[in-house]
Design a protein around this motif. Structure first.
Motif, short mmCIF file in Angstrom:
data_model
loop_
_atom_site.label_atom_id
_atom_site.label_comp_id
_atom_site.label_asym_id
_atom_site.label_seq_id
_atom_site.Cartn_x
_atom_site.Cartn_y
_atom_site.Cartn_z
N LEU A 637 0.83 -1.20 0.00
CA LEU A 637 0.00 0.00 0.00
C LEU A 637 0.86 1.26 0.00
CD1 LEU A 637 -3.07 0.63 0.36
CD2 LEU A 637 -2.50 1.13 2.72
N LYS A 638 1.86 1.28 0.88
CA LYS A 638 2.70 2.47 1.00
C LYS A 638 3.51 2.67 -0.26
CE LYS A 638 0.91 3.80 4.44
NZ LYS A 638 0.63 2.86 5.47
N ASN A 639 3.99 1.57 -0.84
CA ASN A 639 4.75 1.70 -2.07
C ASN A 639 3.87 2.27 -3.18
OD1 ASN A 639 7.14 0.96 -3.88
ND2 ASN A 639 5.44 -0.11 -4.86
N ASN A 640 2.67 1.71 -3.30
CA ASN A 640 1.82 2.13 -4.41
C ASN A 640 1.20 3.49 -4.19
OD1 ASN A 640 2.52 -0.31 -5.40
ND2 ASN A 640 0.50 -1.25 -5.22
N SER A 641 0.88 3.82 -2.94
CA SER A 641 0.24 5.12 -2.73
C SER A 641 1.26 6.22 -2.51
CB SER A 641 -0.74 5.04 -1.56
OG SER A 641 -0.07 4.74 -0.37
N GLU A 642 2.14 6.04 -1.51
CA GLU A 642 3.03 7.15 -1.17
C GLU A 642 4.15 7.31 -2.19
OE1 GLU A 642 2.40 9.37 0.69
OE2 GLU A 642 1.40 8.73 2.52
N LEU A 643 4.79 6.19 -2.56
CA LEU A 643 5.93 6.34 -3.45
C LEU A 643 5.51 6.52 -4.90
CD1 LEU A 643 8.52 3.86 -1.95
CD2 LEU A 643 8.37 6.32 -1.69
N LEU A 644 4.66 5.59 -5.37
CA LEU A 644 4.32 5.62 -6.78
C LEU A 644 3.41 6.80 -7.11
CD1 LEU A 644 4.88 3.58 -9.09
CD2 LEU A 644 2.57 2.75 -8.73
N ASN A 645 2.29 6.88 -6.42
CA ASN A 645 1.29 7.88 -6.79
C ASN A 645 1.59 9.26 -6.26
OD1 ASN A 645 -0.22 6.12 -8.23
ND2 ASN A 645 -1.61 5.62 -6.55
N ASN A 646 2.28 9.33 -5.14
CA ASN A 646 2.55 10.66 -4.60
C ASN A 646 3.92 11.14 -5.03
OD1 ASN A 646 2.92 12.93 -3.08
ND2 ASN A 646 2.87 11.92 -1.11
N LEU A 647 4.96 10.61 -4.39
CA LEU A 647 6.31 11.12 -4.62
C LEU A 647 6.78 10.89 -6.06
CD1 LEU A 647 8.80 12.31 -3.18
CD2 LEU A 647 9.57 9.98 -2.84
N GLY A 648 6.71 9.64 -6.51
CA GLY A 648 7.22 9.30 -7.83
C GLY A 648 6.47 10.06 -8.90
N ASN A 649 5.17 10.12 -8.75
CA ASN A 649 4.33 10.78 -9.73
C ASN A 649 4.69 12.26 -9.84
OD1 ASN A 649 2.15 11.05 -11.49
ND2 ASN A 649 0.83 11.74 -9.82
N PHE A 650 4.90 12.90 -8.70
CA PHE A 650 5.21 14.33 -8.73
C PHE A 650 6.55 14.59 -9.42
CE2 PHE A 650 7.49 17.89 -6.70
CZ PHE A 650 6.77 18.90 -7.29
N VAL A 651 7.58 13.87 -8.98
CA VAL A 651 8.91 14.11 -9.55
C VAL A 651 8.89 13.84 -11.04
CG1 VAL A 651 11.30 13.33 -9.51
CG2 VAL A 651 10.06 13.61 -7.38
N ASN A 652 8.20 12.76 -11.40
CA ASN A 652 8.15 12.40 -12.80
C ASN A 652 7.41 13.43 -13.65
OD1 ASN A 652 6.63 10.34 -15.03
ND2 ASN A 652 8.83 10.24 -14.77
N ARG A 653 6.28 13.91 -13.15
CA ARG A 653 5.53 14.90 -13.93
C ARG A 653 6.34 16.17 -14.09
NH1 ARG A 653 0.01 15.54 -10.86
NH2 ARG A 653 -1.24 15.83 -12.70
#
Lengths: 913, 181
Positions: A637-653
């Motif tokens: 859950l933490k990987n998919n929500s916090e890392l992927l959708n939050n942190l990773g998504n922001f840096v990537n966008r």
């Protein structure tokens, strides 16, 4: 007016006291605790007050208020504040502590550590005035007193270093109505009168603080910033990189420097004969690593050392089991440890071991100094000796019948059946574990450290260190309870061979007991690192020493080792800050090597989950303040929500926008008021992050990082740069500003992330071509990627963890049989596994293969055009539908390759609060 | 959330926006108000009571002794019981507690228009804010189950100035589930 109270209900105390003080006329009726009085409540709730109008009051605090109001006393803000604090913050903790000690029978010291913060809060507010709201007793005093009385009545020793609280508590307890209330409720018995009441309550969960799956309450509410805050944030932004401090490169050997902040960090030495599990890793080395990396980012002069603890019985046993010499065992396992920590990217400046010549020299020197200063005693100890094996038997080399329960496989130190501690000589029919012969009792001379004689200096030092240093609450309480129970002489020698020899006539066939020897390892490891080790270890004026460990190690670091160093009188550096974690459980139980339950250091690598994800999750659930648990589904859950959708998504966008809309160059930025507000918001999070990490609140500081990317995602979502870029020139400038600010936030995040996820941090910096000079943390957010800065190739940072992958991992580590053969097939092979040929640290962290993503993107485009053409030509519906299906399938594949959720982006109205 | 709510209350009372910060407490956050006159104040109920006094609308805290005590009692109920629901504990206990809360409130409001006395008080306003996310999620059938709460809620959300930014929750006047009494 009629007051109903019940026997054995702790809330009755304040109500009775308040009635005695302010409402003499009230009629009091005693009921059983489950009698229902208040007609509109579904559950029985007492105490309750029936008013003359027929209405009822059912909150103890409201009843107390009513009494005081009736006596003509108005209540101001301060009273309200105390009463609200009592109800919302104090009461939940008190219930939890009472429940833990009275119902569950837990040790009082440990449960009391939970309430330490609240007691300190009360005490602090009593330093300037005699009562909580001023010079006279008010309803606030009674309410708070009533809440803490059941705890403190029996354990007033708790208050030793909270003198203002102690005085106040005595004053209130001495009031006659309070005394009467206590008598009538306690009836001369202790707090155990509350047992029946507490048992009926649901187990309190005051400790939601750190339950592993705890979701941070998301709070998008408007945080208010003053004009000055915003102006200051905008000014530091405009300073840019050239005016920011530069990172300082340290060269080995790192030595303390005059006038600098010199920080020496140690993490508890792992015992060599075992592979550390995740709990060991988060408890000491990983926590210390985050702090060490943070200190370096602050340009503080930092040395982080650790090593394996290698002497002792356990090593001897293990050696015998594996048919090797103890030294061979140590060499073997030291390599295992080193490899595990390397994989987890623990940034030791030096990782040593305790079986070295320096260890012998330094341990013997400290011993001789203690001997010369008369801090050692001699005494005889009765021990079992096996004549066949020609040696004294350590506790774990003996088995026999338990003297208490007659269990016939009791160990020399403890019976596994009844759990009682056993003295090995008391065992009936003792047996040598090696040769199965019965040993004989022989007396043997041993040396003891005279702790009672050292107690006075120890306490003096402790007072000072506790007052000035950052000690975690559990460390303070464990230490205090040790001192309170009184110190006894402790044996420092053993009849073993594998250890540091004792340099004294008559004892030369003995070695030092590990607990005396092991902490000296910190010093000897530093001595192996540099011959100028005394600059660190005999320099308390210039060096701040941080010890990291799990709570079971506290007494050795806070009482025994400091006593040795104080007794040696050699100006040793003694611990200033003691950071102890609670325990990490595995799913709902404990890690157990023998049952194969839990993830151990060497297996983490085999899960296919990158080290940084492990680091992130362990730090996210770090048992800070209380026990927490590792849970596979939570990890996912933490990987998919916090890392992927939050942190990773922001840096990537942020990076993608620069790449797609501005050809890879950071655009011009013209900050509007709302952008400056965002700067202030980010700065506030950054400052909070610094404050928390300075106090070594590692888990909490991680939330600040995630908050920044959350703000960033919202910012992008609100401003929609992908739309603006197609609009008027003004709108295009706007898109530029938003993109530029976002990409700078990503650069800041890469620095803040470094202590937590060093590889991911490096990947971000490489993708954005962030100059190395940014790797310094201050309290300011600078624009480090100015207009015209060229960024590199951007690709997703994280990979989605799938349910079946996690389920198979859970099965594999859940405690079933460990089947070596199935390791490979159980880790789900992602369509694009990173190729092992290239740099592993980087490759594992990056998800998708850029080539494949590009190819897929082209296919999606092609198919999209095809569908549009068909629609334009008004083709047959079934044909269009089937082509649309193909398009959707392609898009999904692309999303997976990019490591995103195939669903539409998560920020769109998914989060409710 | 608490800060948002206090800002709404300020508007409702006609006060200027105050300066808030937050202190973490467990998984939730305690609002802190920076006051001009004295030290800062912490806690939702405390700050709300302070704002009411600032706006010189003391009647919102209750007029008689009894009303004053009752208002404070429901404020405490709000911060200790209702807020526990929004702080995401185990879903099952939440549902249970939430049901108990509504049940209790429903019984309490059976013969009442307002929570304390015969006029709107701060207890009504803060309970309304606190229940809003829960009530907004209820189905029509559930709303009928808690008839008195629904009636009271609908009444409070239409009191001038109270609702502020919160969306209006729809209640149906005619019952559609006849088997509910």
């Amino acid at each position: 007016m009629k007051l109903y109270v019940s026997e054995g209900n702790p809330h009755g105390l304040k109500v009775l006291a308040a009635a005695g003080l302010w409402a003499h006329g009230v009629e009091i009726q005693r009921l059983q605790q489950d009698e229902k009085v208040v007609p509109f409540l579904s559950q029985a709730k007492l105490p309750a007050l029936e008013l003359n109008t027929g209405n009822y009051l059912f909150c103890a605090n409201a009843i107390c208020r009513y009494f005081t109001l009736a006596a003509g006393k108005e209540q101001g803000d301060l009273t309200n504040q105390w009463m609200e604090w009592e109800a919302t913050e104090l009461q939940p903790v008190i219930s939890a502590v009472l429940y833990a000690t009275i119902v569950q029978g837990k040790k009082t010291e440990e449960s009391l550590a939970m309430v330490g913060k609240q007691l300190e809060h009360i005490s602090q507010n009593l330093t300037k005035k005699p009562f909580l709201t001023g010079d006279a007793v008010s309803v606030a005093d009674i309410v708070v007193w009533g809440a803490i009385f059941p705890l403190l009545a029996e354990m007033s020793t708790l208050l030793e270093d909270l003198s203002s609280l102690k005085n106040w508590f005595k004053k209130v307890s001495d009031l006659q109505p309070c005394q009467k209330a206590v008598e009538s409720l306690f009836k001369g018995k202790g707090p155990s009168v509350f047992k029946a009441y507490l048992q009926k309550m649901p187990a309190p969960s005051a400790t939601t603080d750190a339950s592993a799956c705890n979701e941070q309450v998301e709070d998008a509410a408007v945080q208010t910033f003053s004009e000055e805050d915003i102006a200051a944030a905008a000014e530091s932004w405009s300073k840019g990189l050239p005016n920011a401090p530069k990172p300082r490169l340290s060269q080995h050997p790192i030595l303390p420097r005059e006038g600098d902040k010199n920080i020496l960090i140690t993490s508890a030495l792992p015992y060599v004969n075992n592979v550390p599990h995740l709990g060991n890793i988060i408890g000491s080395v990983l926590s210390a690593d985050v702090f060490a990396r943070y200190c370096r980012l602050r340009n503080w002069n930092t040395l982080y050392i650790c090593g394996t603890d290698e002497y002792g019985t356990a090593t001897e046993t293990k050696a015998m089991e594996e048919g090797l010499t103890p030294q061979q065992i140590c060499d073997k396992y030291n390599a295992v440890h080193t490899a595990i920590y390397k994989w987890f990217e623990i940034s030791f400046d030096y990782f040593g071991r305790t079986t070295t010549a320096h260890q012998t020299t330094i341990a013997q020197d400290i011993f001789n100094r203690l001997l010369q200063r008369d801090f050692l005693l001699k005494d005889t100890v009765e021990q079992l000796r096996c004549e066949t094996c020609q040696r004294f038997l350590a506790d774990r080399f003996v088995e026999g019948t338990c003297p208490f329960c007659n269990y016939d496989e009791a160990r020399g130190d403890q019976c596994d059946k009844c759990g009682k501690l056993i003295n090995a000589v008391e065992l009936k029919k003792p047996q040598c574990k090696v040769c199965k012969k019965s040993p004989v009792i022989k007396s043997s001379q041993h040396l003891f450290l005279d702790l009672p004689k050292l107690e006075e200096r120890l306490e003096k030092w402790l007072d000072q260190s506790l007052a000035t240093g950052d000690w975690t609450a559990n460390a303070r309480y464990i230490t205090r309870s040790w001192i309170r129970d009184g110190l006894k002489p402790r044996c420092i020698t053993r009849d073993l061979k594998w250890g540091t020899p004792v340099p004294l006539e008559g004892f030369t066939d003995k070695v030092f007991y590990v607990w005396f020897d092991a902490p000296i390892g910190y010093i000897s490891i530093a001595a192996n690192y540099t011959d100028q080790w005394e600059k660190w270890w005999k320099n308390p004026q210039q060096v701040q020493l941080y010890n990291f460990m799990a709570k079971d190690n506290v007494p050795f670091h806070s009482v025994i080792f400091p006593s040795c160093l104080l007794g040696a009188e050699d100006n040793y550096t003694i611990v200033n800050h003691l950071i102890a974690t609670e325990y990490l459980n595995y799913e709902d139980g404990k890690f157990s090597k023998s049952r194969g339950v839990g993830v151990f250091g060497d297996m983490a690598k085999d899960t296919g989950i990158p080290a940084d994800i492990w680091r992130f999750y362990l730090l996210y659930v770090r048992p800070e303040g209380q026990d927490s648990a590792f849970s596979w589904s939570d990890l996912m859950l933490k990987n998919n929500s916090e890392l992927l959708n939050n942190l990773g998504n922001f840096v990537n966008r942020a990076g993608m926008f620069v790449q797609k809309f501005f050809n890879g160059y950071v655009p011009q930025m013209e900050l509007l008021a709302e952008d400056k507000r965002l700067l202030a918001q980010v700065t506030a999070e950054l400052q909070q992050y610094n404050q928390l990490l300075e106090k070594v609140r590692i888990r909490d500081a991680l939330r600040c990082i995630l908050n920044i990317s959350r703000h960033g995602n919202q910012y992008i979502q609100v401003n929609e740069p992908w739309k603006c870029i197609k609009g008027s020139p003004q709108e295009q400038t706007r898109a530029g500003t938003v993109t530029g600010l976002a990409v700078n936030m990503a650069a800041l995040l890469s620095v803040m992330l470094q202590p937590y996820m060093p590889s991911i941090s490096a990947v971000i910096q490489e993708q954005l071509l962030v100059p190395q000079e940014v790797n310094v943390l201050t309290s300011e957010f600078h624009c480090v990627l100015p207009q015209g800065h060229r960024i590199g190739n951007v690709s997703p940072l994280f990979q989605k963890l799938e349910n079946d992958q996690i389920e198979s991992l859970r099965k594999r580590f859940g405690g079933g049989q460990l089947d070596g053969g199935c390791t490979d097939k159980q880790v789900k092979a992602e369509p694009k596994a990173p190729s092992p040929a290239t740099d592993p640290a980087k490759e594992t962290a990056v998800v998708g293969d850029p080539e494949r993503i590009k190819a897929l993107m082209q296919e999606v485009d092609k198919q999209g055009t095809h569908v549009r053409e068909l629609k334009g030509k008004k083709a047959e519906k079934s044909l269009i539908d089937s082509e649309v299906q193909k398009l959707l399938a392609l898009k999904k594949e692309l999303a997976l390759a990019e490591g995103k959720t195939p669903d539409p982006p998560a920020q769109k109205g998914k989060k409710k609060k | 959330m608490a800060v948002e709510e206090l800002t709404a209350l300020e508007k409702c009372l006609g006060l200027k926006a105050g300066k808030y910060s937050r202190r973490a407490q467990g998984s939730s956050q305690v609002p802190v108000l920076q006051t001009n006159s004295g030290p800062s104040l912490a806690g939702l109920a405390t700050i709300a009571s302070h704002l009411v006094t600032q706006a010189k609308k003391e009647e919102l805290l209750g007029v008689s002794l009894e009303e004053k005590a009752v208002v404070q009692q429901w404020l405490e109920y709000r911060t200790t019981r209702i807020d526990r629901l929004t702080s995401k504990e185990d879903v099952r206990t939440t549902l249970k507690v939430s049901h108990e809360n509504r049940q209790d409130l429903n019984c309490y409001l059976e013969d009442k228009v307002y929570m304390a006395g015969n006029k709107i008080t701060l207890a009504d306003i803060l309970t309304y804010y606190g229940l809003h996310p829960i009530i907004a999620d209820l189905s029509i059938q559930e709303k009928e189950n808690y008839m008195n709460v629904s009636r009271w809620f609908s009444h409070i959300q239409h009191s001038p100035g109270v609702r502020q930014h919160l969306p209006s929750v729809v209640f149906i006047k005619n019952r559609i589930y006849s088997n509910v009494h």
